[in-house]
Design an enzyme around this catalytic site. Structure first.
Site, mmCIF file in Angstrom:
data_model
loop_
_atom_site.group_PDB
_atom_site.id
_atom_site.type_symbol
_atom_site.label_atom_id
_atom_site.label_comp_id
_atom_site.label_asym_id
_atom_site.label_seq_id
_atom_site.Cartn_x
_atom_site.Cartn_y
_atom_site.Cartn_z
ATOM 1 N N ARG A 101 -45.171 -105.068 30.725
ATOM 2 C CA ARG A 101 -44.452 -104.364 31.841
ATOM 3 C C ARG A 101 -43.082 -104.010 31.157
ATOM 4 N NH1 ARG A 101 -44.206 -105.526 37.531
ATOM 5 N NH2 ARG A 101 -42.173 -105.786 38.294
ATOM 6 N N HIS A 128 -47.959 -97.142 37.472
ATOM 7 C CA HIS A 128 -48.195 -98.452 37.776
ATOM 8 C C HIS A 128 -49.804 -98.557 38.107
ATOM 9 C CE1 HIS A 128 -47.757 -102.673 38.755
ATOM 10 N NE2 HIS A 128 -46.903 -102.593 39.685
ATOM 11 N N GLN A 131 -51.736 -101.520 39.568
ATOM 12 C CA GLN A 131 -51.538 -101.857 41.179
ATOM 13 C C GLN A 131 -52.731 -100.942 41.963
ATOM 14 O OE1 GLN A 131 -49.385 -103.775 42.899
ATOM 15 N NE2 GLN A 131 -50.732 -103.303 44.423
ATOM 16 N N ASP A 224 -43.581 -97.862 49.384
ATOM 17 C CA ASP A 224 -42.729 -98.766 48.473
ATOM 18 C C ASP A 224 -41.348 -98.824 48.841
ATOM 19 O OD1 ASP A 224 -42.614 -100.108 46.027
ATOM 20 O OD2 ASP A 224 -42.177 -98.419 44.978
ATOM 21 N N CYS A 264 -47.240 -102.447 47.876
ATOM 22 C CA CYS A 264 -47.358 -103.249 46.620
ATOM 23 C C CYS A 264 -46.476 -104.405 46.556
ATOM 24 C CB CYS A 264 -47.066 -102.224 45.535
ATOM 25 S SG CYS A 264 -45.389 -101.679 45.306
ATOM 26 N N ARG A 292 -54.789 -107.956 42.823
ATOM 27 C CA ARG A 292 -54.414 -107.710 41.232
ATOM 28 C C ARG A 292 -55.137 -108.270 40.372
ATOM 29 N NH1 ARG A 292 -49.012 -105.993 40.709
ATOM 30 N NH2 ARG A 292 -49.756 -105.923 38.506
#
Length: 307
Positions: A101, A128, A131, A224, A264, A292
């Protein structure tokens, strides 16, 4: 040849569907696949703070029979005294996979170029993709399919989440509608890529500045945060720029009556989404957050089998 997962289109449409099917299988039978039995170790590297990513990958590696090795970059030599390439050459001799990450996507590309074990992008400034595997798995569970559905992404589209929604949902054969202010439109190269993919899968990509236009009749609605990590100093300006882009009950009511809402997380109620929507009956964010774990386990199993 070793397979890596750095961006959403590092897999084909068929492979994406295969991973999602496997994720659903592992959700129903969590300990049925054990590619890291031994235990083998998986390196989980974090340049950014994390809750869902750290927990889901650590639990996932353990469920698959492995040992998660969590590395905070601030306490390692990587990127400082030691190059990413040299770090990859050290890690590949001791771990079964590398999950990172990070910030610049180029670092992941350098890691993958120098690693003989799978490298997984658990978040970068550009994409991402893990996700999106969870999101598409959630859509599959609630809608029974992904192909042919319309997904509306509303808000800040000049970020990694919008990039991944465009590419991954195009791969899944979905009709992707993005609504964002003019200065927050998605990356033109990513849009071009997504449209090329959509031509092959039967999906489509459309851009506008109108939330109402994007959400009309949509099967899936998502957004988001307007203020991502590192953008805190821009908060006041961004709130002003995104006036009218909050997904509230009125806007959500313009989607299909059985539409689902995704986010998310972390979410900021009253900004990109109202409490009545994110905490309401159409919200499936907790299924999404749980997935996830299952989607990433499926990805790790799939990558291990490719090798």
């Amino acid at each position: 040849m070793v397979r890596h997962f750095l961006k959403d289109d590092d897999i084909t449409s068929a492979e994406q569907a295969e991973i999602i099917r496997l994720g659903i299988e592992l959700k129903n039978s969590p300990y049925s696949r054990r590619p890291f039995e031994g235990p083998k170790t998986v390196a989980l590297i974090f340049d950014k703070t994390s809750t869902r990513t750290r927990v889901s990958f650590a639990v996932g590696v353990a469920d698959l029979g492995g040992a998660p090795l969590i590395i905070d970059s601030q306490t390692s030599q990587m990127g400082g005294k030691e190059s990413v390439a040299d770090t990859a050459r050290v890690l590949e001799r001791q771990v079964a996979a590398i999950v990172w990450r990070t910030y610049a996507h180029s670092g992941l590309e350098e890691m993958a170029a120098n690693s003989r074990v799978p490298v997984i992008n658990s978040l970068s400034d550009d994409y991402h993709p893990c996700q999106l595997l969870a999101d598409l798995m959630t859509v599959q569970e609630h809608k029974g399919k992904t192909a042919g559905l319309t997904i509306a992404y509303i808000g800040d589209a000049a970020n990694n989440m919008a990039n991944s929604y465009l590419v991954a949902c195009a791969l899944a054969g979905m009709h992707v509608r993005v609504a964002a202010p003019a200065k927050y439109q998605p990356n033109a190269d990513v849009v071009t890529k997504a449209r090329a993919i959509a031509e092959q899968t039967g999906g489509s990509v459309s851009l506008s500045q109108s939330p109402a236009e994007a959400i009309a009749g949509a099967d899936v609605v998502t957004t988001d945060t307007w203020i991502s990590m590192g953008q805190e100093s821009e908060k006041a300006q961004r709130i002003a720029d995104f006036a009218g882009y909050t997904i509230d009950a009125n806007l959500m009511g313009q989607a299909a009556t059985d539409a689902i809402f995704l986010h998310c997380l972390p979410a900021y109620r009253g900004y990109e989404v109202s409490a009545e929507v994110i905490d309401g009956p159409q919200s499936v964010i907790w299924d999404e957050a749980e997935n996830r774990l299952h989607a990433q386990k499926a990805l790790m199993v799939w990558l291990a089998e490719q090798g």
